[in-house]
Design an enzyme around this catalytic site. Structure first.
Site, PDB file in Angstrom:
ATOM      1  N   TYR A   1     105.013 -31.016  61.471  1.00  0.00           N
ATOM      2  CA  TYR A   1     104.844 -32.261  62.107  1.00  0.00           C
ATOM      3  C   TYR A   1     105.807 -32.022  63.204  1.00  0.00           C
ATOM      4  O   TYR A   1     106.037 -30.800  63.699  1.00  0.00           O
ATOM      5  CB  TYR A   1     105.358 -33.456  61.245  1.00  0.00           C
TER       6      TYR A   1
ATOM      7  N   LYS B   1     101.076 -36.254  59.362  1.00  0.00           N
ATOM      8  CA  LYS B   1     101.646 -37.117  58.564  1.00  0.00           C
ATOM      9  C   LYS B   1     101.184 -37.240  57.305  1.00  0.00           C
ATOM     10  O   LYS B   1     102.421 -37.641  56.316  1.00  0.00           O
ATOM     11  CB  LYS B   1     101.400 -38.630  59.450  1.00  0.00           C
TER      12      LYS B   1
END
Length: 224
Positions: free
Chosen positions: A95, A177
């Site tokens: 991420y 995510k």
């Protein structure tokens, strides 16, 4: 009805996507794999040690991102074992901040991120609006078990991490995510679903990029 060769292809897929070199001898024999893979039967700790060593040998974070995506495509259990046991090192790779660089280059690296997966989520265009049942059914057919997702993350790629309108290249955000949610909250990765609403892009950079993978037109206005 299975086509000739399906069982062999499925057997070879099992080498990577389930146990890999940890596959016990009984399974190797049952799947007619004896002699087709190295003889050593490893535990997941050895697989993790090898994968982490390869990860750390990469010279850039983008290369590490690409390597981790390949690991997940090949062996999801090993991927999430790595994430859980090395979360501090790997979270910034799957991420922020690395996912931003990956998104900027997504159309150029996409085919090499997931070489063993047909799909990593849903890519929905405006033309699909009248065929959503078919799109969802296509997704379900790819799942080992036809179960519905427990959680989805949806983006249209229009505002990604302050990078502007990335269009379909923003798919890295919902994927990243959901990987963090799985690792942090213990969700079943098979019940997560990244969704890209590919309605075009207003970025001239991508509209003029011959390798751009998304809908090659400007976004519709709010009334469309």
């Amino acid at each position: 009805m299975s086509e000739p060769g399906d069982s062999r292809r499925n057997s070879m897929e099992l080498i990577g996507t389930r146990a890999g070199t940890a596959m016990p001898i009984e399974m190797r024999q049952a799947l007619h794999l004896k002699g087709l893979i190295p003889s050593s039967i490893e535990n997941f700790s050895k697989q993790e040690l090898r994968a982490y060593g390869q990860l750390m040998s990469k010279s850039t974070n983008l290369e590490k991102y690409e390597f981790l995506a390949g690991v997940r495509s090949l062996n999801a259990n090993l991927f999430f074992l790595l994430v859980l046991n090395h979360f501090k090192d790997i979270a910034p790779l799957i991420y922020t901040p690395t996912v931003g660089e990956a998104c900027l280059n997504y159309s150029h690296i996409y085919p090499f991120l997931y070489p063993y997966k047909t799909s990593v989520g849903l890519f929905i265009t405006l033309e699909d609006a009248d065929n959503m049942d078919m799109v969802i059914e296509n997704h379900r057919r790819l799942m080992p078990d036809p179960i519905d997702p427990e959680i989805t993350v949806i983006t249209d790629g229009s505002r990604i991490l302050g990078l502007g309108d990335l269009g379909v290249n923003g798919m890295g955000i919902p994927i990243g995510k959901l990987q963090l949610y799985v690792a942090a909250a213990g969700l079943n990765p098979g019940r997560t679903l990244p969704i890209m609403l590919d309605f075009g892009t207003n970025s001239e950079r991508y509209l003029n990029d011959p390798l751009y993978l998304g809908t090659r037109e400007s976004r519709p206005d709010d009334e469309t």
